[in-house]
Design a protein around this motif. Structure first.
Motif, mmCIF file in Angstrom:
data_model
loop_
_atom_site.group_PDB
_atom_site.id
_atom_site.type_symbol
_atom_site.label_atom_id
_atom_site.label_comp_id
_atom_site.label_asym_id
_atom_site.label_seq_id
_atom_site.Cartn_x
_atom_site.Cartn_y
_atom_site.Cartn_z
ATOM 1 N N THR A 8 103.149 31.758 -58.693
ATOM 2 C CA THR A 8 103.608 33.139 -58.565
ATOM 3 C C THR A 8 104.767 33.371 -59.520
ATOM 4 O O THR A 8 105.321 32.432 -60.092
ATOM 5 C CB THR A 8 104.047 33.428 -57.130
ATOM 6 O OG1 THR A 8 105.190 32.609 -56.818
ATOM 7 C CG2 THR A 8 102.931 33.131 -56.138
ATOM 8 N N ASP A 9 105.175 34.632 -59.675
ATOM 9 C CA ASP A 9 106.302 34.940 -60.560
ATOM 10 C C ASP A 9 107.578 34.259 -60.072
ATOM 11 O O ASP A 9 108.376 33.767 -60.883
ATOM 12 C CB ASP A 9 106.504 36.458 -60.621
ATOM 13 C CG ASP A 9 105.359 37.168 -61.339
ATOM 14 O OD1 ASP A 9 104.634 36.502 -62.109
ATOM 15 O OD2 ASP A 9 105.193 38.386 -61.123
ATOM 16 N N ALA A 10 107.786 34.222 -58.765
ATOM 17 C CA ALA A 10 108.994 33.586 -58.224
ATOM 18 C C ALA A 10 108.984 32.080 -58.475
ATOM 19 O O ALA A 10 110.021 31.491 -58.821
ATOM 20 C CB ALA A 10 109.100 33.867 -56.723
ATOM 21 N N GLU A 11 107.822 31.440 -58.324
ATOM 22 C CA GLU A 11 107.731 29.994 -58.565
ATOM 23 C C GLU A 11 107.923 29.685 -60.046
ATOM 24 O O GLU A 11 108.595 28.712 -60.404
ATOM 25 C CB GLU A 11 106.375 29.476 -58.081
ATOM 26 C CG GLU A 11 106.208 29.550 -56.566
ATOM 27 C CD GLU A 11 104.763 29.379 -56.128
ATOM 28 O OE1 GLU A 11 104.516 29.365 -54.910
ATOM 29 O OE2 GLU A 11 103.875 29.281 -57.011
ATOM 30 N N TRP A 12 107.341 30.521 -60.909
ATOM 31 C CA TRP A 12 107.485 30.294 -62.342
ATOM 32 C C TRP A 12 108.932 30.483 -62.785
ATOM 33 O O TRP A 12 109.416 29.778 -63.676
ATOM 34 C CB TRP A 12 106.568 31.221 -63.115
ATOM 35 C CG TRP A 12 106.788 31.201 -64.597
ATOM 36 C CD1 TRP A 12 107.157 32.252 -65.384
ATOM 37 C CD2 TRP A 12 106.658 30.078 -65.465
ATOM 38 N NE1 TRP A 12 107.277 31.853 -66.687
ATOM 39 C CE2 TRP A 12 106.966 30.527 -66.769
ATOM 40 C CE3 TRP A 12 106.321 28.740 -65.275
ATOM 41 C CZ2 TRP A 12 106.943 29.674 -67.868
ATOM 42 C CZ3 TRP A 12 106.297 27.889 -66.376
ATOM 43 C CH2 TRP A 12 106.605 28.361 -67.648
ATOM 44 N N ALA A 13 109.651 31.406 -62.169
ATOM 45 C CA ALA A 13 111.051 31.640 -62.534
ATOM 46 C C ALA A 13 111.906 30.400 -62.277
ATOM 47 O O ALA A 13 112.902 30.175 -62.979
ATOM 48 C CB ALA A 13 111.601 32.832 -61.759
ATOM 49 N N VAL A 14 111.532 29.588 -61.291
ATOM 50 C CA VAL A 14 112.283 28.365 -60.993
ATOM 51 C C VAL A 14 112.091 27.334 -62.097
ATOM 52 O O VAL A 14 113.018 26.587 -62.435
ATOM 53 C CB VAL A 14 111.837 27.782 -59.627
ATOM 54 C CG1 VAL A 14 112.525 26.463 -59.344
ATOM 55 C CG2 VAL A 14 112.121 28.768 -58.509
ATOM 56 N N ARG A 33 103.098 28.173 -68.566
ATOM 57 C CA ARG A 33 102.603 28.665 -67.284
ATOM 58 C C ARG A 33 101.087 28.541 -67.198
ATOM 59 O O ARG A 33 100.550 28.154 -66.154
ATOM 60 C CB ARG A 33 103.044 30.114 -67.078
ATOM 61 C CG ARG A 33 102.681 30.676 -65.704
ATOM 62 C CD ARG A 33 103.300 32.042 -65.491
ATOM 63 N NE ARG A 33 103.003 32.564 -64.155
ATOM 64 C CZ ARG A 33 103.483 33.721 -63.702
ATOM 65 N NH1 ARG A 33 104.288 34.445 -64.458
ATOM 66 N NH2 ARG A 33 103.169 34.142 -62.476
ATOM 67 N N ARG A 310 106.526 25.853 -52.566
ATOM 68 C CA ARG A 310 105.829 26.738 -51.623
ATOM 69 C C ARG A 310 106.243 26.504 -50.182
ATOM 70 O O ARG A 310 105.597 27.003 -49.272
ATOM 71 C CB ARG A 310 104.326 26.539 -51.792
ATOM 72 C CG ARG A 310 103.879 27.013 -53.173
ATOM 73 C CD ARG A 310 102.462 26.629 -53.537
ATOM 74 N NE ARG A 310 102.140 27.178 -54.874
ATOM 75 C CZ ARG A 310 101.004 27.005 -55.499
ATOM 76 N NH1 ARG A 310 100.041 26.286 -54.936
ATOM 77 N NH2 ARG A 310 100.807 27.544 -56.689
#
Length: 311
Positions: A8-14, A33, A310
């Motif tokens: 997800t966008d939030a996981e990728w931001a990490v 990604r 997650r």
């Protein structure tokens, strides 16, 4: 449009700022990604690299990236970064539980070549670093006793097996991981898996490697392990084996006092069983398809990274 299982966008931001931006061999890296999403697909399905769907692009790019990140410690660095962020936010339970699981190795996991692991391109220095050990090529593991030398394949009645040794924190997430030949006793890997617990600080300070308490089953009940934990000042709950108890009682006062045992704390040992269950949800982990030990450890570490992202 995201497919099932993609970051997800939030996981990728990490993860985005921690990955290298280029290398000297081919200019720009292919979009990280996209490659990680392809690796996630393989983790969940256990499909052969060559059989990755065409929509994922060249399978060789995905395969080589996974090999490289398994060899140079990138997967481990990403896992430690996520653990450090959780620890800084008070979301890491330092009551640790240790156990192992035996994994059947597919017949294609045998016959590994003797090529050395790939090395990371020098220009990967563009990725920001956290206070963790330097990412160096991972050496080959000790000989596996029955499988290919150095590839942690062990012989058992069921065939080739590998053991995954896990130290899990109190919220059912893997804190450190180790692989060994399937026939090797659990107690021989206790100290190595404990020594791999290393959670960096987000600011100044040395990485934390000492849990508040440790729990394990009877397979880890011996004097060496108890001495190791006492020297490090770690409270522990490990049940005493019947033969050890009988030998202690036979010696009378010379046998010493019985080890302490907290029933309530021991009930929390199920967290490591649940963490292992989460790892086994990934088919590429539940069955070993990777020939090389360092690649399979990278596969398990990538699965642990997803569990943290997650959770």
């Amino acid at each position: 449009m995201l497919s099932r299982g993609d970051l997800t966008d939030a996981e990728w931001a990490v993860l985005e700022l921690l990955l290298p931006v280029s290398n000297n061999r081919c200019g720009r890296w292919r979009e990280h990604r996209q490659v990680i999403n392809r690796i996630i697909h393989r983790l969940g399905t256990g499909v052969q690299w060559r059989e990755l769907p065409e929509r994922f692009g060249p399978w060789k790019t995905v395969h080589e990236r996974h090999l490289l990140w398994s060899a140079d410690g990138t997967w481990e660095m990403l896992l430690q970064h996520v653990q450090a962020a959780a620890d800084a936010g008070g979301d890491l339970d330092w009551n640790v539980n240790v156990d192992s699981t035996s994994v059947r190795a597919h017949q294609h996991a045998a016959g590994a070549p003797k090529n050395p692991p790939p090395t990371s391109p020098s220009s990967s220095k563009g990725a920001p670093q956290i206070s963790s050990p330097a990412r160096t090529p991972r050496p080959a593991a000790p000989a596996g006793g029955g499988g290919a030398p150095g590839e942690t394949l062990g012989r058992s009645r069921g065939g080739l097996t590998t053991k995954i040794h896990v130290a899990a924190e109190g919220r059912c997430r893997p804190l450190s991981l180790l692989i060994a030949p399937g026939q090797r006793a659990d107690c021989t890997q206790f100290e190595p898996v404990m020594d791999k617990i290393r959670v960096p600080r987000t600011g100044l300070g040395r990485p934390r490697h000492t849990p508040d308490s440790v729990s394990a089953d009877k397979a880890y009940s011996n004097r060496k392990i108890r001495t190791y934990l006492r020297k490090r000042g770690i409270r522990h709950v490990i049940p005493e084996k019947k033969d050890h108890k009988a030998a202690r009682l036979r010696r009378g006062s010379r046998g010493g006092r019985p080890p302490g045992f907290g029933k309530d704390r021991y009930k929390d040992r199920n967290t490591v069983e649940r963490a292992i269950g989460k790892l086994n949800q990934f088919r590429a982990v539940a069955t070993r398809y990777d020939k090389r030990a360092y690649i399979y450890l990278g596969t398990v570490t990538a699965a642990a990274l997803l569990i943290w992202l997650r959770s």
